[in-house]
Design a protein around this motif. Sequence first.
Motif, short mmCIF file in Angstrom:
data_model
loop_
_atom_site.label_atom_id
_atom_site.label_comp_id
_atom_site.label_asym_id
_atom_site.label_seq_id
_atom_site.Cartn_x
_atom_site.Cartn_y
_atom_site.Cartn_z
N LEU A 59 33.14 23.80 89.90
CA LEU A 59 32.17 24.55 89.83
C LEU A 59 31.33 25.50 90.66
CD1 LEU A 59 30.99 26.45 86.97
CD2 LEU A 59 29.58 24.39 86.61
N VAL A 60 31.47 26.56 90.55
CA VAL A 60 31.23 27.21 92.31
C VAL A 60 30.60 28.39 92.33
CG1 VAL A 60 31.33 28.43 94.72
CG2 VAL A 60 33.46 26.36 93.65
N ASP A 61 29.30 28.66 92.55
CA ASP A 61 28.40 29.25 92.19
C ASP A 61 29.29 30.28 93.38
OD1 ASP A 61 26.58 31.75 92.51
OD2 ASP A 61 24.64 30.93 93.76
N LEU A 62 29.27 31.77 92.36
CA LEU A 62 30.13 32.79 93.31
C LEU A 62 29.36 33.60 93.56
CD1 LEU A 62 32.52 33.78 90.57
CD2 LEU A 62 33.02 33.50 92.54
N ASN A 63 28.32 33.69 93.58
CA ASN A 63 26.77 34.68 94.69
C ASN A 63 26.93 34.12 96.29
OD1 ASN A 63 26.69 37.22 92.63
ND2 ASN A 63 24.83 35.64 91.82
N THR A 64 27.10 32.68 95.88
CA THR A 64 26.89 31.81 96.99
C THR A 64 27.55 31.11 97.70
OG1 THR A 64 26.10 29.86 95.95
CG2 THR A 64 24.19 31.70 96.90
N GLY A 65 28.69 30.74 97.37
CA GLY A 65 29.97 29.54 97.22
C GLY A 65 29.80 27.85 97.40
N GLY A 279 22.31 37.10 85.55
CA GLY A 279 23.15 37.26 87.13
C GLY A 279 24.11 36.08 87.82
N VAL A 280 23.62 35.02 86.36
CA VAL A 280 25.08 33.59 87.25
C VAL A 280 25.87 33.91 86.98
CG1 VAL A 280 24.78 31.16 87.09
CG2 VAL A 280 22.42 32.57 87.00
N ARG A 281 26.82 34.26 87.65
CA ARG A 281 28.53 33.99 88.33
C ARG A 281 28.95 32.96 88.66
NH1 ARG A 281 29.63 37.04 92.46
NH2 ARG A 281 31.69 37.95 91.11
N THR A 282 29.46 32.00 88.07
CA THR A 282 30.51 30.66 88.50
C THR A 282 31.57 31.46 88.00
OG1 THR A 282 29.92 30.59 85.90
CG2 THR A 282 28.37 29.50 87.93
N LEU A 283 32.53 30.42 88.93
CA LEU A 283 34.01 30.22 88.80
C LEU A 283 34.34 29.22 88.22
CD1 LEU A 283 36.99 32.03 90.21
CD2 LEU A 283 36.75 29.42 90.35
N ALA A 284 35.14 28.62 87.39
CA ALA A 284 35.76 26.67 87.50
C ALA A 284 37.06 26.86 87.47
CB ALA A 284 35.14 26.58 85.99
N VAL A 285 37.66 25.41 87.56
CA VAL A 285 38.60 25.31 87.50
C VAL A 285 39.18 24.42 87.46
CG1 VAL A 285 40.89 24.58 89.39
CG2 VAL A 285 39.08 26.52 90.13
N PHE A 317 20.72 25.79 85.09
CA PHE A 317 19.92 26.88 86.69
C PHE A 317 19.79 27.84 86.40
CE2 PHE A 317 23.48 23.25 87.36
CZ PHE A 317 22.87 22.25 88.77
N SER A 318 18.70 28.74 87.74
CA SER A 318 18.30 29.37 87.76
C SER A 318 17.98 30.16 89.06
CB SER A 318 17.20 29.34 86.61
OG SER A 318 16.06 28.90 87.53
N TYR A 319 18.16 31.21 89.24
CA TYR A 319 18.22 31.79 90.85
C TYR A 319 16.70 31.72 90.95
CZ TYR A 319 22.50 33.18 91.47
OH TYR A 319 24.47 32.93 91.50
N ARG A 320 16.70 31.18 92.03
CA ARG A 320 14.97 30.76 93.15
C ARG A 320 14.99 31.73 94.40
NH1 ARG A 320 12.63 25.36 91.86
NH2 ARG A 320 14.34 24.53 90.99
N PRO A 347 13.54 34.00 108.16
CA PRO A 347 15.04 34.25 107.86
C PRO A 347 15.13 35.61 108.23
CG PRO A 347 13.00 32.24 106.49
CD PRO A 347 12.59 33.19 107.61
N GLN A 348 16.27 36.10 107.94
CA GLN A 348 16.95 37.74 108.11
C GLN A 348 17.07 37.78 106.91
OE1 GLN A 348 20.79 37.24 109.95
NE2 GLN A 348 20.95 39.56 111.01
N ALA A 349 17.24 37.14 105.57
CA ALA A 349 16.94 37.82 104.83
C ALA A 349 16.51 36.58 103.25
CB ALA A 349 18.33 38.36 104.33
N ASP A 350 16.17 36.83 102.51
CA ASP A 350 15.45 36.43 101.42
C ASP A 350 16.61 35.48 101.27
OD1 ASP A 350 13.19 37.45 102.11
OD2 ASP A 350 13.36 38.78 99.87
N VAL A 351 16.29 33.89 101.10
CA VAL A 351 17.31 33.08 100.61
C VAL A 351 16.82 32.63 98.65
CG1 VAL A 351 18.39 30.64 100.56
CG2 VAL A 351 17.26 32.23 102.57
N ASN A 352 18.19 33.04 98.15
CA ASN A 352 18.08 32.94 96.81
C ASN A 352 19.28 31.86 96.61
OD1 ASN A 352 16.02 35.35 95.92
ND2 ASN A 352 17.51 36.16 96.45
N LEU A 353 18.66 30.51 96.06
CA LEU A 353 19.40 29.59 95.65
C LEU A 353 19.76 29.27 93.77
CD1 LEU A 353 18.78 27.04 98.17
CD2 LEU A 353 20.76 28.53 97.85
N LEU A 354 20.51 29.25 93.59
CA LEU A 354 21.47 28.64 91.99
C LEU A 354 20.88 27.46 91.88
CD1 LEU A 354 21.82 29.25 89.36
CD2 LEU A 354 23.64 28.90 89.54
N LEU A 355 19.38 26.99 91.12
CA LEU A 355 19.05 25.72 91.52
C LEU A 355 18.85 25.02 90.35
CD1 LEU A 355 16.17 26.07 93.93
CD2 LEU A 355 18.08 24.78 94.11
#
Length: 505
Positions: A59-65, A279-285, A317-320, A347-355
């Motif tokens: 199971l992968v978070d598509l926004n961050t890989g 806003g949470v995009r995931t891919l499952a295999v 999970f939620s983005y923070r 940081p070059q950009a804000d870091v948003n993580l699915l946690l």
Amino acid sequence: MVRVYFHLYNNTFLKKRESKMKKFKLFPLLLVFCLVLAAFAPSAAALDEPELNAKAAVLVDLNTGRVLLSKNAEEPRSMASLTKIMTVLLAIESVERGEHSMDETVTAQSDCQTGMDEDSSSAYIMEGEQMSFKDLLYCALVHSANDACNVLASCISGSIDAFVEQMNQRAAELGCTNTVFADPNGLSSENHSTAYDLYLISAEAINHPDFMTICNTAEYTVPATNLSEAREFSNSNALISSRSIYGWGAYLYEYAAGVKTGFTQAAGYCLVSTAEKEGVRTLAVVMGCDGNGNAGIDEYKNFDDSIKLYNWVFDHFSYRTILTTQDPIQKAPVTLAKGDGTVTLQPQADVNLLLPTDLDSGALSTSVTLYEEKLVAPIAAGTVLGEAKLTIDGQDYGTVKLVNSAEVELARGEYLKQRLAAVFSNGWVIAAILIILVLGGIYIALVIRYRRLRKKHLRQRRLMEQRRRAEQERLYKQSREGSGDEYFTGEEPAVDYTDTDDYWK
């Protein structure tokens, strides 16, 4: 009487004291018991993963890989019709390159039934039948038609074998390390991949709008051709199609989109799918699941497991935002820099993580790696100087590029010092300076000698001039005294200057 009273008082006092001592002894025991319970209690960050029937899953978070859940994700397994994801990806890429078009008419060749048997999923395409490139894509991905994949392969590469080589080359380009394709449809037992490799292939495929449109189509009608009436197909993906042969609407999932089902006895029931919620995009295999065809049950665990995975991530999970561009990460020394000689990395950009929602993001730690061993001023604002590895509670959450928000100016005084030091550290420079000094010394000595000789010459000349004038005055006086009224003729007597000091010595 006094003895009786004292005895009673003493017994009462002792009993109270013993009671207090017992309470006092029980307190540390209770404290130790609580500490033991706390030690063995599950951590707030320890999120229980769902139990899966699948032999392998990811199971992968598509926004961050970032991988959110992994079960035997690097284990090679038969992939059945999940093979068709790569087939359609290559077909759509050929359209995007202009090699083919969606409206192109394709004629089925004699190899359209290669590798197929009576149980194979088929669109019943016959040799010589003409169908649009677009309809073949829908047949392959929506109806999982094996013959449509053969027709596409021959059309794109000239032969099925040449197309298979292209499939394996593209898989390597996408970073797949445990994937082998033997045919374009998945019927061969030699086709195998891993859950993670299939994520890599699928993540690339869904980035193409045409691919996502086709794989998310619940029903499709192929227009009549030169050899067949119109064909109506339903998507086998029960998450998006109520007319899927698997469950007939029992597994519909409102947040799902695409991608592809697969089943053989060797592969079990497989599914690649995506889902998005708030806003949470995931891919499952999921691979190697049980179902009616291999386990004799009335359920299809590939859909059950996929829904479990999506509910698990959406519920827990939620983005923070754990870092912003204003957060200082670390100071780094900068050679020749003005001020304190350092630069602040941010940081070059804000870091948003699915946690996980109960994870304390305050436990974030960073490990900084600079791209250059030595930073030297000047440095323009916004220059990428390194990266920081992000870790929370021992788990890796990727990296973020680090930049300097403000310009680092050059300290010119320090720069000159460094340049001079660099110049004088060269041996040939020192030798040249020594030669110049020697020649300069010789020149100065010659100048001094010349000036001394010149002063001497001038002094002797003045002295001779004084002697000559004195001699003239003497002779003049003598001539006046000896000649009486005779006038001085004006001729000067010869004077011998041979007695003067050494003139040119």
